[in-house]
Design a protein around this motif. Structure first.
Motif, PDB file in Angstrom:
ATOM      1  N   ARG A   1       0.814  -1.212   0.000  1.00  0.00           N
ATOM      2  CA  ARG A   1       0.000   0.000   0.000  1.00  0.00           C
ATOM      3  C   ARG A   1       0.848   1.261   0.000  1.00  0.00           C
ATOM      4  NH1 ARG A   1      -3.250  -3.214   3.544  1.00  0.00           N
ATOM      5  NH2 ARG A   1      -2.486  -2.200   5.436  1.00  0.00           N
ATOM      6  N   PHE A   2       2.138   1.112   0.307  1.00  0.00           N
ATOM      7  CA  PHE A   2       3.004   2.281   0.464  1.00  0.00           C
ATOM      8  C   PHE A   2       4.137   2.335  -0.545  1.00  0.00           C
ATOM      9  CE2 PHE A   2       1.085   1.375   4.579  1.00  0.00           C
ATOM     10  CZ  PHE A   2       0.525   2.601   4.885  1.00  0.00           C
ATOM     11  N   ILE A   3       4.749   1.190  -0.833  1.00  0.00           N
ATOM     12  CA  ILE A   3       5.882   1.161  -1.755  1.00  0.00           C
ATOM     13  C   ILE A   3       5.829  -0.123  -2.566  1.00  0.00           C
ATOM     14  CG2 ILE A   3       7.362   2.530  -0.205  1.00  0.00           C
ATOM     15  CD1 ILE A   3       8.896  -0.152   0.339  1.00  0.00           C
ATOM     16  N   ASP A   4       6.567  -0.136  -3.661  1.00  0.00           N
ATOM     17  CA  ASP A   4       6.844  -1.373  -4.387  1.00  0.00           C
ATOM     18  C   ASP A   4       7.879  -2.142  -3.565  1.00  0.00           C
ATOM     19  OD1 ASP A   4       7.785  -3.370  -6.051  1.00  0.00           O
ATOM     20  OD2 ASP A   4       8.066  -2.069  -7.790  1.00  0.00           O
ATOM     21  N   PRO A   5       7.585  -3.371  -3.118  1.00  0.00           N
ATOM     22  CA  PRO A   5       8.562  -4.102  -2.311  1.00  0.00           C
ATOM     23  C   PRO A   5       9.918  -4.266  -2.991  1.00  0.00           C
ATOM     24  CG  PRO A   5       6.432  -5.167  -2.169  1.00  0.00           C
ATOM     25  CD  PRO A   5       6.312  -4.104  -3.233  1.00  0.00           C
ATOM     26  N   PHE A   6       9.956  -4.190  -4.316  1.00  0.00           N
ATOM     27  CA  PHE A   6      11.241  -4.278  -4.997  1.00  0.00           C
ATOM     28  C   PHE A   6      12.091  -3.027  -4.778  1.00  0.00           C
ATOM     29  CE2 PHE A   6       9.102  -7.488  -7.818  1.00  0.00           C
ATOM     30  CZ  PHE A   6       9.930  -8.554  -7.471  1.00  0.00           C
ATOM     31  N   SER A   7      11.497  -1.968  -4.241  1.00  0.00           N
ATOM     32  CA  SER A   7      12.271  -0.757  -3.977  1.00  0.00           C
ATOM     33  C   SER A   7      12.964  -0.799  -2.616  1.00  0.00           C
ATOM     34  CB  SER A   7      11.378   0.483  -4.069  1.00  0.00           C
ATOM     35  OG  SER A   7      10.463   0.546  -2.983  1.00  0.00           O
ATOM     36  N   LEU A   8      12.738  -1.860  -1.843  1.00  0.00           N
ATOM     37  CA  LEU A   8      13.455  -2.010  -0.579  1.00  0.00           C
ATOM     38  C   LEU A   8      14.951  -2.115  -0.825  1.00  0.00           C
ATOM     39  CD1 LEU A   8      11.530  -4.585   1.659  1.00  0.00           C
ATOM     40  CD2 LEU A   8      12.009  -2.197   2.207  1.00  0.00           C
ATOM     41  N   ASP A   9      15.726  -1.474   0.048  1.00  0.00           N
ATOM     42  CA  ASP A   9      17.180  -1.539  -0.061  1.00  0.00           C
ATOM     43  C   ASP A   9      17.804  -2.499   0.945  1.00  0.00           C
ATOM     44  OD1 ASP A   9      17.919   0.645  -2.115  1.00  0.00           O
ATOM     45  OD2 ASP A   9      16.491   1.659  -0.795  1.00  0.00           O
ATOM     46  N   ALA A  10      17.075  -2.887   1.974  1.00  0.00           N
ATOM     47  CA  ALA A  10      17.565  -3.867   2.953  1.00  0.00           C
ATOM     48  C   ALA A  10      16.437  -4.191   3.913  1.00  0.00           C
ATOM     49  CB  ALA A  10      18.771  -3.334   3.730  1.00  0.00           C
ATOM     50  N   VAL A  11      16.547  -5.382   4.545  1.00  0.00           N
ATOM     51  CA  VAL A  11      15.631  -5.771   5.615  1.00  0.00           C
ATOM     52  C   VAL A  11      16.469  -6.196   6.816  1.00  0.00           C
ATOM     53  CG1 VAL A  11      13.729  -7.258   6.322  1.00  0.00           C
ATOM     54  CG2 VAL A  11      13.948  -6.605   3.927  1.00  0.00           C
ATOM     55  N   PHE A  12      16.100  -5.684   7.977  1.00  0.00           N
ATOM     56  CA  PHE A  12      16.757  -6.034   9.231  1.00  0.00           C
ATOM     57  C   PHE A  12      15.769  -6.837  10.086  1.00  0.00           C
ATOM     58  CE2 PHE A  12      19.024  -2.443   7.663  1.00  0.00           C
ATOM     59  CZ  PHE A  12      20.326  -2.519   8.152  1.00  0.00           C
ATOM     60  N   PHE A  13      16.222  -7.971  10.613  1.00  0.00           N
ATOM     61  CA  PHE A  13      15.377  -8.796  11.465  1.00  0.00           C
ATOM     62  C   PHE A  13      15.930  -8.781  12.887  1.00  0.00           C
ATOM     63  CE2 PHE A  13      14.291 -10.502   7.301  1.00  0.00           C
ATOM     64  CZ  PHE A  13      12.906 -10.587   7.400  1.00  0.00           C
ATOM     65  N   SER A  14      15.070  -8.374  13.826  1.00  0.00           N
ATOM     66  CA  SER A  14      15.497  -8.318  15.225  1.00  0.00           C
ATOM     67  C   SER A  14      15.686  -9.717  15.800  1.00  0.00           C
ATOM     68  CB  SER A  14      14.486  -7.537  16.053  1.00  0.00           C
ATOM     69  OG  SER A  14      13.220  -8.195  16.063  1.00  0.00           O
ATOM     70  N   HIS A  15      14.812 -10.644  15.403  1.00  0.00           N
ATOM     71  CA  HIS A  15      14.913 -12.035  15.836  1.00  0.00           C
ATOM     72  C   HIS A  15      13.995 -12.862  14.941  1.00  0.00           C
ATOM     73  CE1 HIS A  15      11.331 -10.671  17.969  1.00  0.00           C
ATOM     74  NE2 HIS A  15      11.044 -11.913  18.348  1.00  0.00           N
ATOM     75  N   LEU A  16      13.947 -14.163  15.189  1.00  0.00           N
ATOM     76  CA  LEU A  16      13.324 -15.061  14.224  1.00  0.00           C
ATOM     77  C   LEU A  16      12.064 -15.735  14.746  1.00  0.00           C
ATOM     78  CD1 LEU A  16      16.539 -16.640  12.655  1.00  0.00           C
ATOM     79  CD2 LEU A  16      15.268 -14.590  11.974  1.00  0.00           C
ATOM     80  N   HIS A  17      11.339 -15.089  15.630  1.00  0.00           N
ATOM     81  CA  HIS A  17      10.001 -15.562  15.964  1.00  0.00           C
ATOM     82  C   HIS A  17       9.042 -15.178  14.836  1.00  0.00           C
ATOM     83  CE1 HIS A  17      10.773 -15.891  20.578  1.00  0.00           C
ATOM     84  NE2 HIS A  17      11.049 -17.012  19.939  1.00  0.00           N
ATOM     85  N   PRO A  18       8.037 -16.014  14.553  1.00  0.00           N
ATOM     86  CA  PRO A  18       7.193 -15.800  13.370  1.00  0.00           C
ATOM     87  C   PRO A  18       6.538 -14.430  13.280  1.00  0.00           C
ATOM     88  CG  PRO A  18       6.816 -18.003  14.239  1.00  0.00           C
ATOM     89  CD  PRO A  18       7.689 -17.287  15.230  1.00  0.00           C
ATOM     90  N   ASP A  19       6.151 -13.866  14.434  1.00  0.00           N
ATOM     91  CA  ASP A  19       5.464 -12.572  14.364  1.00  0.00           C
ATOM     92  C   ASP A  19       6.392 -11.434  13.970  1.00  0.00           C
ATOM     93  OD1 ASP A  19       6.602 -13.030  16.979  1.00  0.00           O
ATOM     94  OD2 ASP A  19       5.539 -11.264  17.714  1.00  0.00           O
ATOM     95  N   HIS A  20       7.669 -11.750  13.761  1.00  0.00           N
ATOM     96  CA  HIS A  20       8.627 -10.753  13.290  1.00  0.00           C
ATOM     97  C   HIS A  20       9.275 -11.124  11.958  1.00  0.00           C
ATOM     98  CE1 HIS A  20       8.870  -8.150  16.957  1.00  0.00           C
ATOM     99  NE2 HIS A  20       8.254  -9.227  17.439  1.00  0.00           N
ATOM    100  N   CYS A  21       9.052 -12.367  11.493  1.00  0.00           N
ATOM    101  CA  CYS A  21       9.754 -12.759  10.260  1.00  0.00           C
ATOM    102  C   CYS A  21       8.940 -13.626   9.315  1.00  0.00           C
ATOM    103  CB  CYS A  21      11.067 -13.463  10.602  1.00  0.00           C
ATOM    104  SG  CYS A  21      10.875 -15.138  11.278  1.00  0.00           S
ATOM    105  N   ALA A  22       7.689 -13.935   9.632  1.00  0.00           N
ATOM    106  CA  ALA A  22       6.934 -14.911   8.833  1.00  0.00           C
ATOM    107  C   ALA A  22       6.789 -14.510   7.376  1.00  0.00           C
ATOM    108  CB  ALA A  22       5.552 -15.136   9.451  1.00  0.00           C
ATOM    109  N   ASP A  23       6.717 -13.210   7.080  1.00  0.00           N
ATOM    110  CA  ASP A  23       6.506 -12.804   5.692  1.00  0.00           C
ATOM    111  C   ASP A  23       7.783 -12.808   4.856  1.00  0.00           C
ATOM    112  OD1 ASP A  23       3.799 -12.621   5.990  1.00  0.00           O
ATOM    113  OD2 ASP A  23       3.636 -10.619   5.134  1.00  0.00           O
TER     114      ASP A  23
END
Length: 252
Positions: A45-67
């Motif tokens: 709804r806000f950007i084309d996901p291909f325009s992302l320049d990086a993704v940072f993950f705080s940890h690997l529980h599903p509610d933070h990384c499932a997508d």
């Protein structure tokens, strides 16, 4: 620097919000902090996901990384996908965990390597620069390896706690920041388990002791009383405080 809330529901998606995910923009550079359940849809709804320049993950529980699994499908199979690999800054076992999330069975998992579309970088205390953003990670107290992020751009600083219980590192993470984006999963209670999450009061204590100029509360679990969590934070912290909402945007 602009912050957009892709999702702010704690532990599971709620009726009004996906799980945790946050978009930061500075100029033409865009980074995401976490991609919990439902956040990739919200991002579109806000950007084309291909325009992302990086993704940072705080940890690997599903509610933070499932997508991440959905992001992998997008970057591999979209008919107009761009070339190049997206930097993914995450805990050490992320490549294996994310491959298991993506692969449907053991046979495919044995041959799954997502490095064709992602560049995995192990999160550490070393700063990472993405365009105008400088991101510093700090280990925090949770049930698994978990990191808070201190993000600086355009002379402004945002600190994001990720998931954490009370710990001394939070004061350094949030020291003198313009905005503290803090989890506040539940109301304060002596029965709350140690080293898992913050209450509204505990998040406010971090903001106050660190000298944060503004407190944004997130990761409220769907069965908690958000108004009560905000009220206990406001009783401790003298600066502006509010509960974030899905699709909300904040100039920092």
């Amino acid at each position: 620097m602009k912050l957009t809330i892709l999702g702010c529901s704690g532990s599971i998606p709620g009726p009004d919000s996906p799980s945790s995910g946050y978009l930061l923009e500075s100029g033409d550079t865009r980074i995401a902090l976490d991609l919990g359940n439902g956040t990739l849809g919200a991002m579109q709804r806000f950007i084309d996901p291909f325009s992302l320049d990086a993704v940072f993950f705080s940890h690997l529980h599903p509610d933070h990384c499932a997508d991440f699994g959905a992001l992998a499908v997008l970057r591999r199979y979209h008919p107009n996908r761009p070339g190049g690999r997206l930097p993914v800054i995450a805990p050490a076992n992320a490549p294996q965990r994310f491959a298991a999330l993506y692969a449907p069975d053991a046979e495919e998992l044995a041959v799954t390597d997502l490095s064709d579309v992602f560049e995995f970088v192990q999160v550490s205390a070393e700063p990472v620069r993405i365009g105008p953003f400088e991101v510093r990670a700090t280990p925090v107290a949770h049930l698994c390896e978990s990191w808070g992020f201190r993000v600086e751009a355009e002379g402004k600083v945002l600190a994001y706690t990720g998931d954490t219980g009370p710990c001394p590192q939070l004061t350094d993470l949030a020291a003198d920041v313009d905005v503290l984006l803090s989890e506040a999963s539940w109301e304060d209670s002596p029965d709350a388990p140690d080293g898992v999450h913050l209450s509204g009061r505990q998040a406010a204590e971090v903001a106050k002791s660190a000298g944060a100029q503004r407190l944004l509360l997130t990761h409220v679990v769907p069965w908690a009383n958000g108004d009560a969590i905000l009220a206990e934070a406001e009783a401790v912290y003298d600066g502006p405080a509010e509960l974030v909402v899905a699709d909300g945007s904040y100039e920092i």
